[in-house]
Design a protein around this motif. Structure first.
Motif, PDB file in Angstrom:
ATOM      1  N   SER A   1      72.241 -21.660  96.633  1.00 37.82           N
ATOM      2  CA  SER A   1      72.208 -22.287  95.319  1.00 37.82           C
ATOM      3  C   SER A   1      73.514 -21.940  94.624  1.00 37.82           C
ATOM      4  N   TYR A   2      74.378 -22.940  94.502  1.00 34.55           N
ATOM      5  CA  TYR A   2      75.743 -22.718  94.030  1.00 34.55           C
ATOM      6  C   TYR A   2      75.854 -23.042  92.540  1.00 34.55           C
ATOM      7  N   GLY A   3      76.213 -22.043  91.743  1.00 29.92           N
ATOM      8  CA  GLY A   3      76.308 -22.245  90.302  1.00 29.92           C
ATOM      9  C   GLY A   3      77.713 -22.462  89.782  1.00 29.92           C
ATOM     10  N   GLY A   4      78.712 -22.285  90.645  1.00 29.63           N
ATOM     11  CA  GLY A   4      80.089 -22.484  90.207  1.00 29.63           C
ATOM     12  C   GLY A   4      80.711 -21.275  89.556  1.00 29.63           C
ATOM     13  N   GLY A   5      80.015 -20.136  89.536  1.00 31.92           N
ATOM     14  CA  GLY A   5      80.554 -18.922  88.946  1.00 31.92           C
ATOM     15  C   GLY A   5      81.108 -17.974  89.993  1.00 31.92           C
ATOM     16  N   VAL A   6      81.356 -16.745  89.587  1.00 30.83           N
ATOM     17  CA  VAL A   6      82.049 -15.781  90.443  1.00 30.83           C
ATOM     18  C   VAL A   6      81.233 -15.421  91.682  1.00 30.83           C
ATOM     19  N   GLN A   7      79.965 -15.031  91.493  1.00 28.97           N
ATOM     20  CA  GLN A   7      79.187 -14.555  92.635  1.00 28.97           C
ATOM     21  C   GLN A   7      78.939 -15.654  93.667  1.00 28.97           C
ATOM     22  N   SER A   8      78.539 -16.838  93.230  1.00 29.85           N
ATOM     23  CA  SER A   8      78.238 -17.879  94.210  1.00 29.85           C
ATOM     24  C   SER A   8      79.517 -18.448  94.828  1.00 29.85           C
ATOM     25  N   THR A   9      80.643 -18.376  94.114  1.00 27.53           N
ATOM     26  CA  THR A   9      81.901 -18.786  94.731  1.00 27.53           C
ATOM     27  C   THR A   9      82.331 -17.777  95.790  1.00 27.53           C
ATOM     28  N   ALA A  10      82.049 -16.503  95.555  1.00 27.88           N
ATOM     29  CA  ALA A  10      82.300 -15.501  96.601  1.00 27.88           C
ATOM     30  C   ALA A  10      81.475 -15.815  97.847  1.00 27.88           C
ATOM     31  N   LEU A  11      80.234 -16.267  97.666  1.00 28.37           N
ATOM     32  CA  LEU A  11      79.424 -16.670  98.817  1.00 28.37           C
ATOM     33  C   LEU A  11      80.058 -17.849  99.540  1.00 28.37           C
TER      34      LEU A  11
END
Length: 297
Positions: free
Chosen positions: A36-46
């Motif tokens: 689930s990609y939110g466009g923020g730091v943590q999910s962009t790292a994923l």
């Protein structure tokens, strides 16, 4: 060859495209795995870790609550930075939108401005500063992703794996997220022992800019410093936030209900965030409260 030089193709799927239905009875069907990609730091790292084959996820789902609701900086990052990067790495990023039963799409801002809306889906603040009910994450993020998963074969007997971008410094939030019956939740950043600072470093080392914190521009969980920044540097967004607060309270007045607010101060936004610079040493400790992995990641 570096990841940024790869050109194998993913694609950006229009949310109104017809989606072929996959059945759980198909032999040898690989279980669905998505982030689930939110466009923020943590999910962009994923996203970067997936591109580097450090985690086994190839599909990322960005549930867009609306171009009139998401912060423009988040939309720009997802469309101009994340999606092209994913395509070069052979990853799929699908931008999804909430669809009503009649097939029409609906944005969060449209829901908030609907004349017949009696409940408020965002966690507006009561007069004492306490947040109200929050249905926005469930209706415009979790259910939207869930619908895509079901349309691609996820069932209670064959659930999809959903990766959520919660880092080690937010481990206390890992169990606060609603889970659908057709999902199994994984936290790859926790498994790898990564913190938010590690996520920013991973993104930078991949040659990408670090994304801004993702949230709706009018979210009541925004910090006071974020509101101050919006008033000084994004006056058009601030004016739209003020109009939304006024619209909500006009509707509540007709129903005989008390006013609610977009900040915890119990006063209108223009008074809570005056048009002036904050004092020296003025620090905002509000942490925000959207579920990690769905908002603000």
């Amino acid at each position: 060859m570096s990841i940024l030089q790869q050109t194998t193709g993913a694609h950006h799927t229009d949310p109104t495209d017809s989606i072929p239905r996959t059945t759980a009875s198909q032999p040898n069907r690989r279980p669905t795995k998505v982030v689930s990609y939110g466009g923020g730091v943590q999910s962009t790292a994923l996203l970067v870790l997936a591109a580097q084959r450090e985690i086994d996820f190839r599909t990322f789902l960005f549930a867009n609550v609306g171009d009139d609701s998401e912060h423009p900086a988040t939309l720009a990052y997802v469309r101009e930075i994340a999606i092209p990067y994913a395509a070069r790495a052979g990853l799929d990023v699908h931008e999804l939108k909430r669809r009503r039963r009649d097939g029409a799409t609906e944005t969060l801002m449209q829901r908030l401005n609907r004349p017949d809306t009696r409940s408020i889906p965002i966690p507006v603040r009561m007069a004492n500063g306490a947040p109200g009910r929050r249905n926005c994450t469930a209706d415009f993020k979790i259910k939207v992703v869930g619908r895509w998963l079901r349309e691609h074969g996820a069932t209670t007997k064959a659930p999809a794996t959903v990766g959520i971008g919660i880092s080690l410094d937010e481990i206390h939030r890992a169990n606060r997220r609603r889970r659908e019956a057709h999902e199994v939740i994984e936290y790859p950043l926790l498994d790898l022992g990564l913190r938010r600072d590690d996520c920013a470093r991973i993104i930078t080392e991949a040659g990408l800019p670090v994304p801004p914190k993702s949230s709706c521009f009018f979210c009541p969980f925004r910090t006071v410093d974020a509101w101050r920044h919006q008033r000084r540097h994004e006056p058009e967004l601030f004016a739209r936030s003020v109009r939304l607060e006024e619209t909500i309270n006009r509707r509540r007045a007709v129903l005989g209900r008390d006013d609610v607010y977009l900040t915890r101060y119990g006063i209108p936004l223009t008074q809570a965030i005056p048009d002036e610079s904050p004092g020296e040493g003025d620090v905002d400790e509000d942490e925000g409260g959207c579920d990690s992995g769905w908002c603000m990641t």
